[in-house]
Design an enzyme around this catalytic site. Structure first.
Site, PDB file in Angstrom:
ATOM      1  N   ARG A   1      26.401  81.868  39.027  1.00  0.00           N
ATOM      2  CA  ARG A   1      24.974  82.122  39.049  1.00  0.00           C
ATOM      3  C   ARG A   1      24.519  82.923  37.836  1.00  0.00           C
ATOM      4  O   ARG A   1      23.476  82.621  37.229  1.00  0.00           O
ATOM      5  CB  ARG A   1      24.590  82.830  40.348  1.00  0.00           C
ATOM      6  CG  ARG A   1      23.103  83.186  40.497  1.00  0.00           C
ATOM      7  CD  ARG A   1      22.151  82.102  40.047  1.00  0.00           C
ATOM      8  NE  ARG A   1      22.444  80.786  40.606  1.00  0.00           N
ATOM      9  CZ  ARG A   1      22.019  79.659  40.075  1.00  0.00           C
ATOM     10  NH1 ARG A   1      21.297  79.662  38.967  1.00  0.00           N
ATOM     11  NH2 ARG A   1      22.331  78.502  40.633  1.00  0.00           N
TER      12      ARG A   1
ATOM     13  N   LYS B   1       6.639  89.752  23.441  1.00  0.00           N
ATOM     14  CA  LYS B   1       6.385  89.526  24.872  1.00  0.00           C
ATOM     15  C   LYS B   1       7.609  88.868  25.498  1.00  0.00           C
ATOM     16  O   LYS B   1       7.601  87.704  25.878  1.00  0.00           O
ATOM     17  CB  LYS B   1       5.125  88.686  25.061  1.00  0.00           C
ATOM     18  CG  LYS B   1       3.861  89.388  24.563  1.00  0.00           C
ATOM     19  CD  LYS B   1       2.646  88.487  24.649  1.00  0.00           C
ATOM     20  CE  LYS B   1       1.414  89.188  24.088  1.00  0.00           C
ATOM     21  NZ  LYS B   1       0.219  88.318  24.089  1.00  0.00           N
TER      22      LYS B   1
ATOM     23  N   LYS C   1      -2.348  96.781  14.396  1.00  0.00           N
ATOM     24  CA  LYS C   1      -3.177  95.980  15.281  1.00  0.00           C
ATOM     25  C   LYS C   1      -4.540  96.646  15.477  1.00  0.00           C
ATOM     26  O   LYS C   1      -4.803  97.726  14.920  1.00  0.00           O
ATOM     27  CB  LYS C   1      -2.452  95.750  16.603  1.00  0.00           C
ATOM     28  CG  LYS C   1      -1.157  94.940  16.406  1.00  0.00           C
ATOM     29  CD  LYS C   1      -0.413  94.731  17.684  1.00  0.00           C
ATOM     30  CE  LYS C   1      -1.090  93.722  18.601  1.00  0.00           C
ATOM     31  NZ  LYS C   1      -1.067  92.342  18.043  1.00  0.00           N
TER      32      LYS C   1
ATOM     33  N   GLU D   1      -3.634  93.067  11.504  1.00  0.00           N
ATOM     34  CA  GLU D   1      -4.401  92.122  12.312  1.00  0.00           C
ATOM     35  C   GLU D   1      -5.890  92.305  12.059  1.00  0.00           C
ATOM     36  O   GLU D   1      -6.392  93.430  12.046  1.00  0.00           O
ATOM     37  CB  GLU D   1      -4.091  92.366  13.788  1.00  0.00           C
ATOM     38  CG  GLU D   1      -4.925  91.564  14.763  1.00  0.00           C
ATOM     39  CD  GLU D   1      -4.652  91.978  16.199  1.00  0.00           C
ATOM     40  OE1 GLU D   1      -3.567  91.656  16.702  1.00  0.00           O
ATOM     41  OE2 GLU D   1      -5.512  92.651  16.806  1.00  0.00           O
TER      42      GLU D   1
ATOM     43  N   ASP E   1      -6.570  86.913  14.202  1.00  0.00           N
ATOM     44  CA  ASP E   1      -6.483  86.895  15.660  1.00  0.00           C
ATOM     45  C   ASP E   1      -7.711  86.261  16.290  1.00  0.00           C
ATOM     46  O   ASP E   1      -8.850  86.659  16.018  1.00  0.00           O
ATOM     47  CB  ASP E   1      -6.319  88.330  16.173  1.00  0.00           C
ATOM     48  CG  ASP E   1      -6.026  88.372  17.659  1.00  0.00           C
ATOM     49  OD1 ASP E   1      -5.149  87.611  18.106  1.00  0.00           O
ATOM     50  OD2 ASP E   1      -6.660  89.169  18.370  1.00  0.00           O
TER      51      ASP E   1
END
Length: 285
Positions: free
Chosen positions: A104, A139, A171, A201, A222
């Site tokens: 597994r 992510k 960002k 960004e 973005d």
């Protein structure tokens, strides 16, 4: 496509060992201990239940080896290869208890990584007619980032930074706190070492013009619609590399790529990939 690089064996072993410890708990595999003679041997194959791209063979192999080093794990293909439904991925032979107990954990890793590679290949195929590359993001599943980014490369994608220490990525929230594009870039340049790249960004052409005035290595456009992306690419020219991001899907990536950007980052590659269905079919020997 072949595997892009080799995952560090010590890192693979640490992660797989932790997964086995979680599964074995305090008493080990009591089902296998109760039903399978200690001397029993077995042969098995890992087969795909659907078409996909292979990634993670070394991870799966490590699971069996850590349970019992005498288990022989023989890949029938290689990472980065496309495989059809019912295609054999690996053959396994050795003590039956070890094969059953490691099954597994091995399949969980292998199915997850094959799923990411498979989804990445679908995105990459959509933009093969352009210069753009699809790339991943941060992510990722906690503690599995290296594995998942490896799978993206197996699927034909590119890797963005692996962590917060790889490169400077300014960002929108950094810009807000720093007091604007200019102050953020100037502070970053004063801080960065000579081999550290700086990316920033922006979400408007006005911000982009500020970036062009200050200079950066990469600009991240973005959530810009295609017409604005094309205008941005024209403004940038060859001054820096151009990345696009923001809600990219299989239906929209080609249009984005056709605007002339170099990179398209897609969080879905790792946070929304569907696990490739795999099975371990065993034969007592």
């Amino acid at each position: 496509m072949t595997a892009p690089w080799t995952l560090p064996a010590p890192h693979v072993e640490d992660v797989v060992r932790a997964a086995l410890a979680e599964d074995f708990g305090r008493a080990g595999d009591i089902t296998t201990q109760a039903t399978i003679p200690e001397t029993a041997n077995a042969r098995a194959v890992i087969a795909a239940r659907g078409a996909g791209v292979v990634a993670g063979l070394a991870v799966a192999s490590t699971a069996f080896r850590l349970v019992d080093p005498s288990v022989m794990f023989t890949p029938a293909t290689q990472d980065g290869a496309h495989i059809g439904e019912s295609g054999i991925i690996a053959r396994i032979e050795g003590p039956a208890r070890a094969i059953l107990s490691a099954e597994r954990v091995a399949l969980n890793f292998l199915g997850r990584l094959c799923g990411i590679a498979t989804l990445t290949a679908r995105y990459a195929e959509k933009i093969v007619h352009t210069k753009a590359k699809v790339c991943d993001t941060r992510k990722t599943t906690p503690l599995l980032r290296a594995f998942e980014k490896y799978a993206v490369r197996c699927g034909g994608g590119a890797n963005h930074r692996f962590g917060l220490d790889d490169a400077i990525l300014i960002k929108d929230n950094h810009i807000a706190v720093a007091g604007g594009v200019g102050p953020a870039l100037r502070a970053a340049k004063a801080f960065a070492g000579h081999i550290v790249k700086i990316e920033i960004e922006v979400d408007t052409l006005a911000q982009l013009r500020e970036v062009l005035a200050e200079g950066a290595d990469i600009v991240l456009l973005d959530n810009m619609p295609p017409d604005v992306l094309r205008a941005a690419v024209a403004l940038i020219g060859d001054k820096m590399r151009v990345e696009a991001s923001g809600g990219v899907t299989l239906e929209t990536i080609a249009t984005i790529a056709e605007t002339g950007v170099d990179l398209i980052s897609v969080g879905a590659l790792t946070h929304s990939a569907r696990t490739l269905d795999l099975g371990l079919d065993i034969e007592i020997g």
